[in-house]
Design a protein around this motif. Structure first.
Motif, PDB file in Angstrom:
ATOM      1  N   ALA A 126       0.874  -1.175   0.000  1.00 53.79           N
ATOM      2  CA  ALA A 126       0.000   0.000   0.000  1.00 53.79           C
ATOM      3  C   ALA A 126       0.909   1.221   0.000  1.00 53.79           C
ATOM      4  CB  ALA A 126      -0.916  -0.008   1.216  1.00 53.79           C
ATOM      5  N   GLY A 127       0.977   1.916  -1.133  1.00 56.12           N
ATOM      6  CA  GLY A 127       1.859   3.077  -1.246  1.00 56.12           C
ATOM      7  C   GLY A 127       3.300   2.681  -0.916  1.00 56.12           C
ATOM      8  N   PRO A 128       3.965   3.430  -0.020  1.00 57.56           N
ATOM      9  CA  PRO A 128       5.365   3.121   0.314  1.00 57.56           C
ATOM     10  C   PRO A 128       5.503   1.979   1.321  1.00 57.56           C
ATOM     11  CG  PRO A 128       4.643   5.061   1.520  1.00 57.56           C
ATOM     12  CD  PRO A 128       3.487   4.656   0.650  1.00 57.56           C
ATOM     13  N   PHE A 129       4.370   1.388   1.725  1.00 51.14           N
ATOM     14  CA  PHE A 129       4.396   0.394   2.803  1.00 51.14           C
ATOM     15  C   PHE A 129       4.164  -1.032   2.287  1.00 51.14           C
ATOM     16  CE2 PHE A 129       2.389   4.247   4.709  1.00 51.14           C
ATOM     17  CZ  PHE A 129       3.475   4.640   5.484  1.00 51.14           C
ATOM     18  N   THR A 130       4.832  -1.982   2.941  1.00 49.05           N
ATOM     19  CA  THR A 130       4.494  -3.398   2.781  1.00 49.05           C
ATOM     20  C   THR A 130       4.083  -3.910   4.157  1.00 49.05           C
ATOM     21  OG1 THR A 130       6.143  -3.625   1.042  1.00 49.05           O
ATOM     22  CG2 THR A 130       5.314  -5.661   2.019  1.00 49.05           C
ATOM     23  N   VAL A 131       2.940  -4.565   4.224  1.00 50.65           N
ATOM     24  CA  VAL A 131       2.423  -5.037   5.509  1.00 50.65           C
ATOM     25  C   VAL A 131       2.421  -6.563   5.508  1.00 50.65           C
ATOM     26  CG1 VAL A 131       0.535  -4.874   7.172  1.00 50.65           C
ATOM     27  CG2 VAL A 131       0.949  -2.988   5.579  1.00 50.65           C
ATOM     28  N   THR A 132       3.072  -7.154   6.522  1.00 47.78           N
ATOM     29  CA  THR A 132       3.069  -8.607   6.702  1.00 47.78           C
ATOM     30  C   THR A 132       2.516  -8.935   8.091  1.00 47.78           C
ATOM     31  OG1 THR A 132       5.401  -8.483   7.346  1.00 47.78           O
ATOM     32  CG2 THR A 132       4.936  -9.087   5.060  1.00 47.78           C
ATOM     33  N   PHE A 133       2.247 -10.207   8.328  1.00 48.48           N
ATOM     34  CA  PHE A 133       1.404 -10.574   9.470  1.00 48.48           C
ATOM     35  C   PHE A 133       1.937 -11.779  10.250  1.00 48.48           C
ATOM     36  CE2 PHE A 133      -0.929  -8.715   5.980  1.00 48.48           C
ATOM     37  CZ  PHE A 133      -1.635  -7.690   6.591  1.00 48.48           C
ATOM     38  N   HIS A 134       1.655 -11.768  11.552  1.00 48.19           N
ATOM     39  CA  HIS A 134       1.977 -12.905  12.434  1.00 48.19           C
ATOM     40  C   HIS A 134       0.695 -13.334  13.130  1.00 48.19           C
ATOM     41  CE1 HIS A 134       2.788 -14.392  16.572  1.00 48.19           C
ATOM     42  NE2 HIS A 134       3.740 -15.080  15.976  1.00 48.19           N
ATOM     43  N   LYS A 135       0.403 -14.631  13.094  1.00 47.09           N
ATOM     44  CA  LYS A 135      -0.826 -15.109  13.740  1.00 47.09           C
ATOM     45  C   LYS A 135      -0.597 -15.195  15.248  1.00 47.09           C
ATOM     46  CE  LYS A 135      -4.591 -18.262  12.891  1.00 47.09           C
ATOM     47  NZ  LYS A 135      -5.058 -19.414  12.118  1.00 47.09           N
ATOM     48  N   ASN A 136      -1.391 -14.454  15.990  1.00 46.25           N
ATOM     49  CA  ASN A 136      -1.216 -14.350  17.442  1.00 46.25           C
ATOM     50  C   ASN A 136      -1.932 -15.455  18.193  1.00 46.25           C
ATOM     51  OD1 ASN A 136       0.223 -12.019  17.050  1.00 46.25           O
ATOM     52  ND2 ASN A 136      -1.428 -10.629  17.659  1.00 46.25           N
ATOM     53  N   THR A 137      -1.701 -15.471  19.501  1.00 47.66           N
ATOM     54  CA  THR A 137      -2.454 -16.342  20.400  1.00 47.66           C
ATOM     55  C   THR A 137      -3.412 -15.452  21.179  1.00 47.66           C
ATOM     56  OG1 THR A 137      -0.531 -17.771  20.566  1.00 47.66           O
ATOM     57  CG2 THR A 137      -2.254 -18.056  22.224  1.00 47.66           C
ATOM     58  N   HIS A 138      -4.702 -15.573  20.865  1.00 46.11           N
ATOM     59  CA  HIS A 138      -5.737 -14.681  21.395  1.00 46.11           C
ATOM     60  C   HIS A 138      -7.057 -15.437  21.216  1.00 46.11           C
ATOM     61  CE1 HIS A 138      -6.907 -10.758  22.824  1.00 46.11           C
ATOM     62  NE2 HIS A 138      -7.729 -10.542  21.818  1.00 46.11           N
ATOM     63  N   PRO A 139      -8.105 -15.109  21.984  1.00 46.46           N
ATOM     64  CA  PRO A 139      -9.339 -15.908  21.870  1.00 46.46           C
ATOM     65  C   PRO A 139      -9.981 -15.931  20.477  1.00 46.46           C
ATOM     66  CG  PRO A 139      -9.369 -14.630  23.895  1.00 46.46           C
ATOM     67  CD  PRO A 139      -8.157 -14.174  23.119  1.00 46.46           C
ATOM     68  N   VAL A 140      -9.729 -14.941  19.649  1.00 41.44           N
ATOM     69  CA  VAL A 140     -10.223 -14.980  18.264  1.00 41.44           C
ATOM     70  C   VAL A 140      -9.029 -14.805  17.323  1.00 41.44           C
ATOM     71  CG1 VAL A 140     -12.483 -14.032  18.897  1.00 41.44           C
ATOM     72  CG2 VAL A 140     -10.676 -12.481  18.112  1.00 41.44           C
ATOM     73  N   GLU A 141      -9.225 -15.134  16.043  1.00 35.24           N
ATOM     74  CA  GLU A 141      -8.134 -15.018  15.057  1.00 35.24           C
ATOM     75  C   GLU A 141      -7.629 -13.574  15.032  1.00 35.24           C
ATOM     76  OE1 GLU A 141      -9.249 -16.502  11.225  1.00 35.24           O
ATOM     77  OE2 GLU A 141      -7.267 -16.092  10.350  1.00 35.24           O
ATOM     78  N   THR A 142      -6.357 -13.410  15.311  1.00 36.61           N
ATOM     79  CA  THR A 142      -5.767 -12.077  15.498  1.00 36.61           C
ATOM     80  C   THR A 142      -4.357 -12.057  14.918  1.00 36.61           C
ATOM     81  OG1 THR A 142      -6.991 -11.799  17.580  1.00 36.61           O
ATOM     82  CG2 THR A 142      -5.113 -10.331  17.239  1.00 36.61           C
ATOM     83  N   TYR A 143      -3.986 -10.939  14.320  1.00 33.81           N
ATOM     84  CA  TYR A 143      -2.660 -10.831  13.711  1.00 33.81           C
ATOM     85  C   TYR A 143      -1.901  -9.605  14.200  1.00 33.81           C
ATOM     86  CZ  TYR A 143      -4.309 -14.414  10.561  1.00 33.81           C
ATOM     87  OH  TYR A 143      -4.798 -15.596  10.056  1.00 33.81           O
TER      88      TYR A 143
END
Ligand SMILES: [Zn+2]
Ligand SMILES: [Zn+2]
Length: 244
Positions: A121-138
């Motif tokens: 997105a524009g000058p940014f690249t966004v990547t993700f880590h799957k967390n440990t939380h009661p619902v799907e969270t990154y």
């Protein structure tokens, strides 16, 4: 890049104090991380709604996503009356009802992501880590076109994989929902000691403690982190600007 903290309370807003929302900008381009209670109103202190085209949601707990509807209607009505010229792109974990909610509101588009996604997105690249939380969270890692890195943990228990994901960050905005000695793990959050461990092991340059609790004295969170040897640490505040 610059990050403005729009809101930083956990769970529910304080008077004039929104829950999670972080505006990240570079070269006139903006992305927003999370849309908690009060964020749609308060983000307008920093940017016009019609100029924000990218909203990343970490998960669908209310304190991170409840203002989504305000952003969707903002773009629909903003397009009719003020001629916004682009769609609002909403990125979030796959969820049928959320994607329908977004797609059924004109001039808004939903993009699901997971731990294998890399979104430009524009000058940014966004990547993700799957967390440990009661619902799907990154957790999200925002890398700009100069290689500067901001990591936002969103909500998570402490995990070694989160340490790995945070390595090399110039700024780590981390949840710090509980005080030293409290069992945050069972609630899917971190206490101040776990935050200090995350900061130490990942070797990040600076830590911002956020998603703060409504009880106790939040200064004690900072004391715990600093006394563990993490000197470059601050408490998040509404309106705080961080240069990355
Ligand atoms: Zn939360
Ligand atoms: Zn949550």
């Amino acid at each position: 890049m610059k990050c403005t903290i729009v809101g930083m309370w956990g769970g529910f807003p304080k008077k004039n104090g929104p829950t999670s929302g972080y505006l990240v900008e570079k070269d006139g381009f903006a992305i927003l991380l999370d849309a908690g209670s009060g964020v749609a109103a308060h983000v307008q202190n920093y940017i016009e709604l019609n100029k924000l085209h990218h909203l990343f949601l970490s998960h669908y707990h209310y304190d991170h996503s409840v203002d989504l509807g305000a952003f969707l209607f903002g773009r629909m009505i903003g397009t009719y009356i003020d001629h916004a010229d682009k769609h609002l792109n909403v990125y979030g974990p796959k969820d049928k009802s959320i994607s329908q909610q977004v797609e059924n509101t004109r001039f808004n588009t939903f993009h699901p992501y997971d731990e294998n996604s890399a979104i430009k997105a524009g000058p940014f690249t966004v990547t993700f880590h799957k967390n440990t939380h009661p619902v799907e969270t990154y957790a999200m890692k925002i890398t700009d076109n100069e290689g500067k890195i901001l990591v936002y943990t969103a909500d998570s228990s402490y995990r070694k994989s989160l340490v790995k994901f945070s390595e090399n960050a110039d700024i780590l905005i981390t949840e710090c929902s509980h005080y030293a000695g409290e069992d945050a793990e069972k609630l899917g959050h971190m206490n101040a000691e776990e935050v200090a461990l995350l900061a130490e092991k990942s070797g990040v340059k600076k830590v911002v403690l956020s998603h703060l609790p409504h009880y106790g004295k939040v200064d004690e969170l900072l004391q715990t982190v600093k006394s563990a040897g993490i000197e470059e640490a601050v408490l998040a505040e509404t309106g705080m600007e961080i240069e990355v």
